[in-house]
Each structure stands twice: as C-alpha cells, then as structure tokens.
Design a protein around this motif. Structure first.
Motif, mmCIF file in Angstrom:
data_model
loop_
_atom_site.group_PDB
_atom_site.id
_atom_site.type_symbol
_atom_site.label_atom_id
_atom_site.label_comp_id
_atom_site.label_asym_id
_atom_site.label_seq_id
_atom_site.Cartn_x
_atom_site.Cartn_y
_atom_site.Cartn_z
ATOM 1 N N ALA A 198 0.625 -1.537 0.009
ATOM 2 C CA ALA A 198 -0.078 0.092 0.540
ATOM 3 C C ALA A 198 0.829 1.263 -0.071
ATOM 4 O O ALA A 198 0.138 1.725 -0.356
ATOM 5 N N ASP A 199 1.883 1.251 0.532
ATOM 6 C CA ASP A 199 2.353 2.574 0.657
ATOM 7 C C ASP A 199 4.207 2.162 -0.283
ATOM 8 O O ASP A 199 4.822 3.419 0.121
ATOM 9 N N GLU A 200 3.800 1.340 -0.912
ATOM 10 C CA GLU A 200 5.242 1.696 -1.942
ATOM 11 C C GLU A 200 4.553 2.638 -3.422
ATOM 12 O O GLU A 200 4.035 3.551 -2.925
ATOM 13 N N LEU A 201 5.913 3.517 -3.390
ATOM 14 C CA LEU A 201 6.079 4.468 -4.067
ATOM 15 C C LEU A 201 6.351 4.399 -5.374
ATOM 16 O O LEU A 201 5.725 4.948 -6.227
ATOM 17 N N ILE A 202 6.898 3.096 -5.998
ATOM 18 C CA ILE A 202 6.591 2.268 -7.895
ATOM 19 C C ILE A 202 7.016 1.165 -6.955
ATOM 20 O O ILE A 202 7.966 0.064 -6.658
ATOM 21 N N ASP A 203 6.485 0.504 -8.370
ATOM 22 C CA ASP A 203 6.934 -0.954 -8.829
ATOM 23 C C ASP A 203 8.018 -1.503 -9.646
ATOM 24 O O ASP A 203 7.844 -1.042 -10.624
ATOM 25 N N SER A 230 22.874 -6.961 -7.312
ATOM 26 C CA SER A 230 22.228 -6.282 -8.054
ATOM 27 C C SER A 230 20.683 -5.259 -7.254
ATOM 28 O O SER A 230 20.566 -6.683 -6.767
ATOM 29 N N ALA A 231 20.984 -4.631 -6.996
ATOM 30 C CA ALA A 231 19.599 -4.664 -6.053
ATOM 31 C C ALA A 231 18.509 -3.360 -6.865
ATOM 32 O O ALA A 231 18.828 -1.988 -7.154
ATOM 33 N N ILE A 232 16.972 -3.825 -6.683
ATOM 34 C CA ILE A 232 16.300 -2.300 -6.879
ATOM 35 C C ILE A 232 15.083 -2.355 -5.866
ATOM 36 O O ILE A 232 14.337 -3.821 -5.936
ATOM 37 N N THR A 233 14.399 -1.645 -5.234
ATOM 38 C CA THR A 233 13.298 -0.857 -4.672
ATOM 39 C C THR A 233 12.397 0.300 -5.202
ATOM 40 O O THR A 233 13.149 1.353 -5.269
ATOM 41 N N GLY A 234 11.144 -0.359 -5.071
ATOM 42 C CA GLY A 234 10.311 0.827 -4.739
ATOM 43 C C GLY A 234 9.588 1.031 -3.697
ATOM 44 O O GLY A 234 8.384 2.303 -3.288
ATOM 45 N N HIS A 235 9.828 0.225 -1.898
ATOM 46 C CA HIS A 235 9.620 0.564 -0.915
ATOM 47 C C HIS A 235 10.131 1.714 -0.530
ATOM 48 O O HIS A 235 11.471 1.111 0.177
ATOM 49 N N PRO A 236 9.457 2.186 0.513
ATOM 50 C CA PRO A 236 10.348 3.011 1.234
ATOM 51 C C PRO A 236 10.804 2.437 1.751
ATOM 52 O O PRO A 236 11.414 3.065 3.246
ATOM 53 N N SER A 237 10.611 1.205 2.687
ATOM 54 C CA SER A 237 11.938 0.506 3.456
ATOM 55 C C SER A 237 12.930 0.158 3.158
ATOM 56 O O SER A 237 13.990 -0.699 3.958
ATOM 57 N N GLN A 238 12.933 0.248 1.989
ATOM 58 C CA GLN A 238 14.469 0.039 1.653
ATOM 59 C C GLN A 238 14.874 -1.191 1.982
ATOM 60 O O GLN A 238 15.989 -1.577 2.141
ATOM 61 N N ASP A 239 14.164 -2.324 1.195
ATOM 62 C CA ASP A 239 14.281 -3.555 1.350
ATOM 63 C C ASP A 239 15.173 -4.194 1.095
ATOM 64 O O ASP A 239 14.695 -5.540 1.120
ATOM 65 N N VAL A 240 15.993 -3.609 0.512
ATOM 66 C CA VAL A 240 17.017 -5.052 -0.706
ATOM 67 C C VAL A 240 18.446 -4.529 -0.390
ATOM 68 O O VAL A 240 19.036 -5.010 -1.039
ATOM 69 N N VAL A 241 18.517 -4.449 1.099
ATOM 70 C CA VAL A 241 20.729 -3.833 1.494
ATOM 71 C C VAL A 241 21.192 -3.494 0.397
ATOM 72 O O VAL A 241 22.211 -3.588 0.000
ATOM 73 N N HIS A 242 20.614 -2.224 0.308
ATOM 74 C CA HIS A 242 21.443 -1.963 -1.248
ATOM 75 C C HIS A 242 22.985 -1.465 -0.919
ATOM 76 O O HIS A 242 23.118 -0.899 -2.051
ATOM 77 N N ASN A 245 25.585 -3.623 -2.174
ATOM 78 C CA ASN A 245 25.279 -4.178 -3.688
ATOM 79 C C ASN A 245 26.442 -2.779 -4.627
ATOM 80 O O ASN A 245 26.575 -2.628 -4.522
ATOM 81 N N ASP A 246 27.001 -4.120 -5.927
ATOM 82 C CA ASP A 246 27.851 -3.156 -6.789
ATOM 83 C C ASP A 246 26.581 -1.846 -7.403
ATOM 84 O O ASP A 246 27.285 -0.994 -7.750
ATOM 85 N N VAL A 247 25.718 -2.314 -7.524
ATOM 86 C CA VAL A 247 24.991 -1.654 -8.263
ATOM 87 C C VAL A 247 23.188 -1.482 -7.729
ATOM 88 O O VAL A 247 23.336 -2.855 -7.111
ATOM 89 N N ALA A 248 22.979 -0.093 -6.482
ATOM 90 C CA ALA A 248 21.679 -0.213 -6.268
ATOM 91 C C ALA A 248 20.527 0.995 -7.001
ATOM 92 O O ALA A 248 21.276 2.416 -6.945
ATOM 93 N N PHE A 249 19.012 0.092 -7.263
ATOM 94 C CA PHE A 249 18.219 1.876 -7.589
ATOM 95 C C PHE A 249 17.089 1.956 -5.552
ATOM 96 O O PHE A 249 16.603 0.641 -5.820
ATOM 97 N N VAL A 250 17.270 3.054 -5.542
ATOM 98 C CA VAL A 250 16.321 3.172 -4.326
ATOM 99 C C VAL A 250 15.270 4.455 -4.492
ATOM 100 O O VAL A 250 15.476 5.316 -5.359
ATOM 101 N N ALA A 251 14.102 4.013 -5.137
ATOM 102 C CA ALA A 251 12.917 4.067 -5.373
ATOM 103 C C ALA A 251 13.443 5.485 -3.852
ATOM 104 O O ALA A 251 13.270 6.485 -2.836
ATOM 105 N N VAL A 252 12.711 6.883 -5.287
ATOM 106 C CA VAL A 252 12.397 7.849 -4.695
ATOM 107 C C VAL A 252 11.676 9.278 -5.137
ATOM 108 O O VAL A 252 11.836 9.215 -6.557
#
Length: 580
Positions: A198-203, A230-242, A245-252
């Motif tokens: 419900a609180d996701e910024l982006i899928d 690699s890691a990608i998350t769209g959730h505000p908890s930043q749930d992928v231990v970004h 990782n060598d490269v990571a994308f965190v929703a903002v």
C-alpha cells in the motif's frame, strides 16, 4: 542512447554540486588488468580460461558429456570454473574439519556432489514454481533447501547426472540457474512486496524484467572481473540491502520529475567491507536498464582483473571517487548527463516484511521466517499447497532469509498463520528468531571454518527461552558466518559472528570473532554503517546464546530508552568492557 533532461531539473553546475575531486588511480608497478587501460591480455590463469572458453559454453558439455560420464568425466577447469556460470559449486566432503580448510587443495575438500542455486530475480515465485523446487529437492537433493539472503533457493547433494533433468523441470515453469554464480551479473534483488504494498512508491518489477531479459545470459557481460550484485526497490523501507550491492536503485520522489530512483554503486562486504555511495543522480524508470548496463560495462572495462581479491567494483570506486565514476558513466556509456536527484528519506519501518500487512487492493501479505533460512523440499511443497488452500498462488523470497505470501483474503489470514506455524515458518516470531540469519557453513561450504546453521538454530531456541521476559525495542540482528567472506553480512548486523578457530585452555575449538553495531537502512537504522570489533573478543560456537544474552542484557540496562537508542547506537558508544 539519448537521455532527456528538462529545464525544471537541470544538472547543477559543477561548482554547485558537493566538492569531490576526480581522483587519479593509485600508481601501480604492474598493470591492474583493466581492459580499457591495460588491454585485454589475461594476467592470470582465471582470466585465461575465461577468455579461452566462456562460462556459458559449459552447459552443452554438461548435457552431452558429463551427465553421461559422471563426476569423473568432468574437465577440472569446467568443474572449478565454468560450472559456476550455471549455479553449480562442488560441496564440501563430509568429515573435513575447519582447521584444514586453508591447507587442502580444492579436489581434496570437495565431494562428488553439487550445490545448485536456483536463480529467483526479485524473489518472485508462483506456487507452481515452488512446488517444482520442492520436488527437485526431494527427488534429487536429499530434501535439502535453504532460503538465502540473495532471494535464491540453494539445494545440495545434486549429481551431475541429474542436472539436465533439473534444468528441464525448472525451465518448464520459468525458472533457471543461468549466471546464478560466477563472474557475471548475479540475481537481481527486488522488493518482496513489489506491486502490492500500500505504501510502495513504484513497482520495480518492469525494470527487473527488462534487465534480466536483455542482459542475463548476454555473452558481452559473461566475463566480468568478478561477481556483480544488483538491487532495485520501490518500497520506502529500502528492503534490498542496497548499501552492500555493486549497483542499486532506491525509489525516490523528485520534486519536479516525479518518482524514479536514486543510484548507488560500489558496495560489498567480505574481507574488505565497503558501503555503496550515492552518485547523486535521478534515474527515470525508463532509463534504469540502460544505466544498469552502463555501470556493468564500467566494471567489465575498468574493473581490476590482475588480483582476484581486488576484482570488485568497490575497489574501483574507492580509487576513482563518485565524481569521476559519474562522469565516466555519463560521457562514455550513456552519452548524456543524468539530472541531479535527492536522497531517499530514512526508512521508518523494517524491511524484512515479517508479520501481517494490508495490500493496496485490500487483501493481505504475510511475512514468515524459518530459523536461519533452513527449510526442506517437503516443507516447500507443503507451503505451496498451504498457500493455494488459502486462495493465493503468489509468494516471494526476501534478502533476509524470509518468505512472504501474497494476496490472502482477510478471513484467511489467521488460518494461514496457523498452517505456517506447523511448517516451522512463523509470522509472529520472537525478535531474536526474526533477526537471525546464517550462511551455509561447514556442512556444505568448502570455504567454511565453522558450522553455522546448527549452532545458530540452537542459540535461537535457547535465547527464545532466556529473553522471553525481556522487552526488546526491536529485532536483534544476529548474523552467523562460517568464514571471513561475510555471506551472512556480519559487518552490518547488531551482532555479527565471523567463523574461526579460537583457543580455549590451549585447545583450538570452533568459534567466532564478534562484530557489533552494524546496520543497514532496511533494518530500520538511522544510518547504515559497519560494526566495530573489540580486540580479543571471541565466542565459542556453543557459547553464542551465553554471549548474546549477556550483551543484550547490558544494552537494555544502559540504553537511553527515552531517546529511543538502538543496539547499534549503544554498541558504538559503549566501552569495550560492556561489550565483552
């Protein structure tokens, strides 16, 4: 490729951005094996065989030669090198103690069986896929199965004779083992609640799918200096231990460009831990795959190849610095500048998703934890049956050795939780069970010095009794690793245990060096950081529960509860005596 920027969010002039000098790489008496600097001539045996015949090529030999001829027919270079490109490592021969790990040759340590890693990008599974994995474990893997902290499932006791049939079954349901290991782009971590929270910024699912469809199995990226995470998350908890990782994308959310991603590069742990750094750019969703590809190509072309212990992206970033890395990415690989972007807010909730949570469609997802990721083939099969009996066909693995069941009607939640309990998967676990993870350990791993799963499990069960009456303010992250390589992320735990032999009364016994006060954003920490070590602080393998009880009790006695002080904060300010 063209990247569009807008007048509303131009890249800041160089003078207005945080001052970061473009660093000159440290001088070296020898070439580092950087393809764009030193040329592509291989500088060690590992680079020689990778260039002579890439890792992806071995599949045909497995299917047409080795599966028929058995273990004895396998070429040694294929066995110890190329097999990894297809998720296969020889496992440790039983009965070899940890003191001999560093003294024996690979062929002396290994058994004639394999660990097989099933690649699960984004952790996304259907019950049909889970049932297939469970069946493979039962039929070919002596019921073994571990949920890893990379969202994969690992099986053991696999014979090379059975690998083609295992591939056939996995691929029939859309799974596989391609580049699950090796000097390649490994599994892409994704938010376990992608598309439903419900609180996701982006899928981020479309971005993960685009990367995997375009680049996994691509020969041009199948010979990297070492692994690429690699890691990608769209959730505000930043749930992928970004941060590791060598490269990571965190929703903002950008103030003018909308929702996209903050780009991080250069993280990694092992024996030289380093947290990733922000490049300070905003990446629109449509550009994620191209930016990911650009970072991967930088690693391929500029990564250090001469020495394996320096062949990770974190070492290149440390030498170059953020400003130079960004400049090379934009000018050499993207052909245009990326707009500046803001940092994502600090998470206010943990990212393991344990418990019951309402989805945006009104149904619920339920996160459950086994003890230290250990499950079994029959458990996975029964879990698939249980999920379907409660009206769902979808579930996710997590970067915290957990499992999340999606799409449960409200009226079915409590029944599901009761069924999970019967399988040893608790949706309302103790805080110590919830926070404990462990690597494979000496049971199967050729690098391990100490057992992990069994000792960690025993400690969790004991601590659940001892700490039951304690009012813990948050889960205590206890990470147990069998060697210095930190597959269980020991430097980013409240209490991290690094396997080694310790001397007690003149006798060497299995034990651990202690790291304290590490943490990542997904563990609901104010700021990611590496733990501290206390000189001489070690615990025996059978003394984990005693030590954890002692240090947690001291924390609860001394913490500033009014200020909401966490274990991490306390551990960094406490004197060494309090940590022993």
């Amino acid at each position: 490729m063209t990247i569009e920027t807008t007048d509303a969010a131009p890249r800041a002039p160089r003078a207005e951005r945080p001052a970061r000098d473009i660093r000159t790489p440290r001088p070296s008496a020898k070439p580092n094996g950087q393809w764009k600097v030193d040329g592509t001539a291989p500088l060690n045996a590992n680079e020689e065989w990778k260039q002579a015949d890439g890792g992806l090529s071995v599949r045909e030999r497995i299917e047409t030669i080795y599966a028929d001829g058995g273990f004895a027919s396998i070429d040694p270079t294929d066995l110890h090198g190329r097999f990894r490109w297809w998720g296969l490592y020889t496992q440790r021969k039983p009965g070899i103690d940890g003191g001999r790990t560093a003294t024996l040759e690979p062929h002396e340590l290994e058994d004639e069986y394999f660990m097989l890693r099933v690649r699960i990008d984004g952790g996304q599974l259907t019950t049909e896929q889970l049932r297939v994995i469970g069946g493979i474990s039962t039929e070919f893997g002596r019921d073994t199965a571990d949920l890893t902290d990379r969202q994969n499932v690992q099986l053991h006791w696999i014979r090379v004779e059975d690998v083609p049939e295992i591939w056939r079954r996995l691929e029939a349901v859309g799974l596989g083992t391609t580049e699950a290991c090796g000097d390649v782009p490994r599994v892409i971590l994704g938010s376990p609640v992608a598309g439903i929270a419900a609180d996701e910024l982006i899928d981020p699912t479309p971005q993960i799918d685009e990367i995997t469809s375009r680049f996994i199995g691509d020969e041009s990226l199948a010979n990297l200096p070492r692994k690429f995470k690699s890691a990608i998350t769209g959730h505000p908890s930043q749930d992928v231990v970004h941060e590791i990782n060598d490269v990571a994308f965190v929703a903002v959310e950008h103030p003018t460009l909308g929702v996209g991603y903050d780009l991080w590069v250069g993280g990694g742990l092992s024996t030289a831990p380093r947290l990733a750094e922000r490049l300070g750019v905003f990446v629109a969703p449509a550009l994620v795959a191209d930016v990911w590809h650009g970072v991967a190509q930088i690693f391929r072309d500029y990564g250090y190849r001469r020495l394996r212990n320096k062949a990770r992206l974190k070492f290149l970033l440390a030498d170059w610095g953020v400003e130079r890395f960004r400049s090379v990415l934009e000018t050499e690989y993207l052909g245009a500048a990326l707009p500046d972007g803001p940092a994502a807010p600090t998470p206010t909730t943990p990212g393991d998703h344990v418990g019951v949570h309402r989805q945006k469609d009104g149904r619920y997802y339920v996160g459950a934890t086994p003890i230290v990721g250990r499950v079994s083939g029959p458990t996975l099969t029964k879990l698939a049956d249980l999920v379907e009996a409660h009206g769902s066909t979808r579930l996710r693995t997590t970067p915290h050795q957990k499992v999340v069941i999606l799409d449960i009607p409200e009226t079915q939640v409590e029944s599901l939780i009761a069924g999970l309990d019967e399988l040893g998967l608790q949706a309302r676990p103790s805080l110590i069970r919830r926070g404990t993870i462990a690597c494979t350990g000496i049971e199967f791993c050729k690098l391990a010095i100490v057992e992990t799963k069994a000792y960690a499990t025993a400690a969790v069960l004991e601590l659940e009794e001892r700490l039951d009456a304690f009012d813990l303010p948050h889960p205590i992250a206890l990470h147990v690793n069998g060697c210095p390589n930190s597959c269980a992320r020991i430097q980013t735990a409240d209490i991290g245990l690094k396997g080694q032999l310790v001397t007690i009364d003149g006798e060497q016994v299995p034990g651990y060096q202690v790291h304290l006060g590490g943490g990542l954003a997904s563990q609901d920490r104010d700021e990611a950081g590496l733990g501290r070590t206390v000189r001489g602080l070690k615990v025996t393998a059978d003394g984990i529960a005693d030590y954890v009880e002692r240090v947690v009790t001291r924390f609860l006695d001394e913490r500033d509860a009014d200020a909401g002080e966490t274990f991490t904060q306390w551990a960094h300010r406490a004197d060494e005596e309090a940590l022993r």
